[in-house]
Design a protein around this motif. Structure first.
Motif, short mmCIF file in Angstrom:
data_model
loop_
_atom_site.label_atom_id
_atom_site.label_comp_id
_atom_site.label_asym_id
_atom_site.label_seq_id
_atom_site.Cartn_x
_atom_site.Cartn_y
_atom_site.Cartn_z
N SER A 1 0.90 -1.24 -0.12
CA SER A 1 0.01 0.19 -0.04
C SER A 1 0.84 1.28 0.05
CB SER A 1 -0.90 -0.09 1.14
OG SER A 1 -1.88 -1.18 1.19
N ALA A 2 2.10 1.23 0.90
CA ALA A 2 2.95 2.40 0.82
C ALA A 2 3.62 2.63 -0.65
CB ALA A 2 3.83 2.21 1.93
N LEU A 3 3.92 1.41 -1.29
CA LEU A 3 4.86 1.64 -2.47
C LEU A 3 3.98 1.76 -3.85
CD1 LEU A 3 7.57 -0.64 -1.42
CD2 LEU A 3 7.71 1.78 -1.31
N VAL A 4 2.64 1.42 -3.57
CA VAL A 4 1.72 1.30 -5.08
C VAL A 4 1.80 2.49 -5.75
CG1 VAL A 4 -0.53 1.78 -3.91
CG2 VAL A 4 -0.25 0.34 -5.67
N ASP A 5 1.79 3.51 -5.27
CA ASP A 5 1.96 4.93 -5.93
C ASP A 5 3.28 5.34 -6.09
OD1 ASP A 5 -0.94 5.03 -6.00
OD2 ASP A 5 -0.87 5.90 -4.11
N VAL A 6 4.36 4.61 -5.91
CA VAL A 6 5.79 4.88 -6.43
C VAL A 6 6.21 4.35 -7.68
CG1 VAL A 6 8.24 4.52 -5.52
CG2 VAL A 6 6.33 5.10 -3.73
N PHE A 7 6.99 5.13 -8.19
CA PHE A 7 7.41 4.68 -9.56
C PHE A 7 8.43 3.51 -9.56
CE2 PHE A 7 10.37 4.67 -13.18
CZ PHE A 7 9.36 4.79 -14.35
N GLY A 8 7.87 2.40 -10.43
CA GLY A 8 8.62 0.99 -10.13
C GLY A 8 8.35 0.38 -8.89
N GLY A 9 7.29 1.01 -8.13
CA GLY A 9 7.06 0.34 -6.86
C GLY A 9 7.11 -1.26 -6.63
N TRP A 10 6.59 -2.00 -7.91
CA TRP A 10 6.68 -3.34 -7.69
C TRP A 10 8.00 -4.09 -7.52
CZ3 TRP A 10 9.00 -6.14 -11.27
CH2 TRP A 10 9.38 -5.48 -12.45
N ARG A 11 8.85 -3.37 -8.06
CA ARG A 11 10.37 -3.89 -8.03
C ARG A 11 10.82 -3.67 -6.27
NH1 ARG A 11 12.61 -4.48 -12.76
NH2 ARG A 11 11.99 -3.31 -14.63
N TYR A 12 10.57 -2.55 -5.81
CA TYR A 12 10.81 -2.49 -4.39
C TYR A 12 10.05 -3.61 -3.48
CZ TYR A 12 12.75 1.96 -5.97
OH TYR A 12 13.56 2.85 -6.76
N MET A 13 8.75 -3.77 -3.72
CA MET A 13 7.95 -4.90 -2.98
C MET A 13 8.58 -6.11 -2.84
SD MET A 13 4.04 -3.66 -4.44
CE MET A 13 3.59 -2.05 -4.84
N TYR A 14 8.93 -6.57 -4.26
CA TYR A 14 9.59 -8.03 -4.25
C TYR A 14 11.11 -7.78 -3.56
CZ TYR A 14 5.81 -9.74 -7.10
OH TYR A 14 4.57 -10.32 -7.67
N GLY A 15 11.72 -6.83 -3.90
CA GLY A 15 13.08 -6.78 -3.37
C GLY A 15 13.03 -6.56 -2.01
N ALA A 16 11.92 -6.45 -1.04
CA ALA A 16 12.17 -6.06 0.17
C ALA A 16 12.10 -7.58 0.92
CB ALA A 16 10.78 -5.32 0.88
N SER A 17 11.79 -8.53 0.25
CA SER A 17 12.07 -9.85 1.03
C SER A 17 13.15 -10.37 1.00
CB SER A 17 11.04 -10.79 0.27
OG SER A 17 11.45 -11.27 -0.93
N ILE A 18 14.09 -9.94 0.21
CA ILE A 18 15.61 -10.42 0.42
C ILE A 18 16.25 -10.40 1.48
CG2 ILE A 18 17.87 -10.01 -0.81
CD1 ILE A 18 16.59 -9.16 -3.34
#
Length: 497
Positions: A195-212
């Protein structure tokens, strides 16, 4: 032979009858059972449980990542205009990988050991998330999701085994039930981050990268933890190493897992475990045919039956209606599906916490029977709402909360707990692999069959069907599922199978 130093006892028959045999399981097995450090008992749970956190996070984050990915202005890619099939490949890519992971774990789990299998899962989690986050094209993203899914399959297989085999019997239920607690926390965090990143440019990349980072912590933690002493002793009695060396290794591992509290009793406890393993016939080489005979067959029926009913009692389908039910009941926030997911996640967290607190006090069967009975009532309430009571949306909201709460008290945590402790040691790897496969396959079946069945039968009749299946699961629990509260794993094999 290496077993000659052990007391001579008559082994159990294949049916699990004790008969007149000497019962080492009942003659002193608990004399050192209180000797453990609570802090050290929690650590072997904490790092394997991170697999549940990562798995839950991926579920929550993916729901938001697909929204970000389909945005023409925010996705940051030229292939944002995805078809429903492509979205399905992203969301189900990890499930496909998980099924492959379970198949790989069927035999590899007992060869690698619980610890190294979890380290391998952490590596696959990290690599899969990295590929997904950096994917330049759609096919690369699907590959990343698939690799991540293989990690899920290995971790869902190895983590319950490691936690079951290293946890003190008095708190094993609480520790294993916390696995579901971590999955729910992960889902909430995933929804919140998404929800915090959905309006960020390229947010989906950060969402998946956050699990690393979570996966790396899990891998480092498992590298630091010792191997399961029971797995080491299983290798010893099956002649897969030097008996003396493996016994010494098992003693060192047990000392690390229990801390100073175990004192000088670790060698005696290892001898007890060896005696118990010989007593229940764990020194026999496992064969595939034995999986479907005697006590192994009974364990398979109990374990696979629980995770099957866990899914086919409609859990994915009920949650599908959550937003519309709350919205019709007058909750304006329900218009935002993500907010509904977060609110339900918090409620699930509370109810799972309640199950964790009482599972080793009340036992597995009372929670299963009481929880599933509540699910039966809630499913028939939901069916009645869609057929007869559409002017009383509060009934649907109450039924939904009742269903979610009862599920989290019963099938949610207890299903995974029971499947982790019910299988004999030499078949635990294969048995859990089959159980996890059944779980994922049933989940996929319910998810894919839901829309056609809804169109064919209507929501009301469909919930009645789920209610009838829940009644069948109640009978299954009452007549088939044993109570394992407070028993060691060896006692479960001797008394319950």
């Amino acid at each position: 032979m290496a077993s000659s130093s052990l007391p001579q006892v008559r082994k159990l028959s294949g049916s699990g009858d004790i008969g007149g045999a000497k019962e080492p399981l009942l003659n002193g097995v608990h004399k050192n059972s209180h000797n453990y450090s609570l802090l050290l008992a929690i650590l072997p749970f904490l790092f394997p449980a991170l697999e549940g956190l990562v798995y839950g996070y991926d579920i929550g984050a993916t729901a938001c990542a697909t929204i970000s990915l389909e945005s023409a202005t925010l996705s940051g890619v030229s292939w944002y205009d995805l078809s429903s099939l492509q979205i399905g490949l992203i969301t189900s890519g990890s499930l496909s990988g998980a099924l492959i992971g379970c198949l790989l774990a069927f035999n590899a789990g007992d060869v690698l050991g619980r610890r190294f299998e979890l380290i391998s899962a952490a590596v696959l989690y990290s690599v899969g998330a990295l590929i997904t986050a950096l994917a330049p094209e759609f096919p690369v993203m699907v590959i990343g999701r698939f690799v991540f899914g293989i990690g899920i399959g290995l971790a869902m297989h190895a983590a319950p085994m490691y936690m079951t085999e290293t946890a003190p019997s008095q708190i094993r239920g609480q520790l294993l039930s916390l696995k579901e607690f971590f999955i729910v926390i992960g889902m909430i965090v995933g929804y919140a981050v998404g929800s915090a990143l959905v309006d960020v440019f390229g947010g989906w990349r950060y969402m998946y990268g956050a699990s690393i980072p979570l996966a790396l912590i899990m891998g480092i933690g498992m590298w630091w933890l010792p191997e399961s002493p029971r797995w080491i002793l299983l290798r010893a009695i099956q002649g897969k190493g030097n008996m003396h060396d493996l016994k010494e290794t098992a003693i060192c591992c047990l000392c690390r897992l229990r801390g100073r509290a175990i004192g000088d009793s670790a060698p005696a406890r290892v001898e007890e475990m060896l005696e118990e393993l010989y007593f229940v016939g764990e020194d026999n080489k496992p064969t595939l045919g034995e999986m479907f005979q005697g006590k192994c067959k009974k364990a398979l029926v109990i374990g696979a039956g629980l995770v099957l009913f866990q899914q086919i009692t409609g859990q994915p389908s009920v949650l599908y209606y959550a937003a519309s039910i709350f919205q019709s009941a007058g909750f304006s926030a329900a218009a935002d599906a993500t907010r509904v997911s977060i609110l339900l996640g918090l409620f699930k967290l509370v109810m799972t916490g309640a199950a964790v607190l009482v599972v080793d006090r009340f036992g597995r069967r009372p929670l299963l029977l009481g929880g599933v009975l509540g699910m039966v009532i809630s499913l028939f309430m939901l069916g009645s709402y869609y057929l007869f009571l559409d002017d009383a949306p509060a009934v649907a909201a109450i039924a939904l909360l009742l269903y979610v709460g009862c599920y989290q008290l019963s099938f949610g945590p207890i299903g995974w707990l029971m499947i982790s402790e019910i299988f004999p040691l030499r078949f635990r790897g294969q048995g859990l692999s089959i159980g996890v496969l059944v779980n994922f396959a049933a989940n996929a079946l319910v998810t894919f069959a839901f829309s056609p069945l809804k169109a064919l039968l209507g929501a009301g009749i469909l919930f009645y069907v789920f209610g009838a299946i829940a009644v069948a699961s109640l009978a299954f629990i009452f007549f088939i599922v044993p109570e394992t509260k407070g028993l060691t794993l060896e006692e479960i094999e001797a008394k319950c199978l």
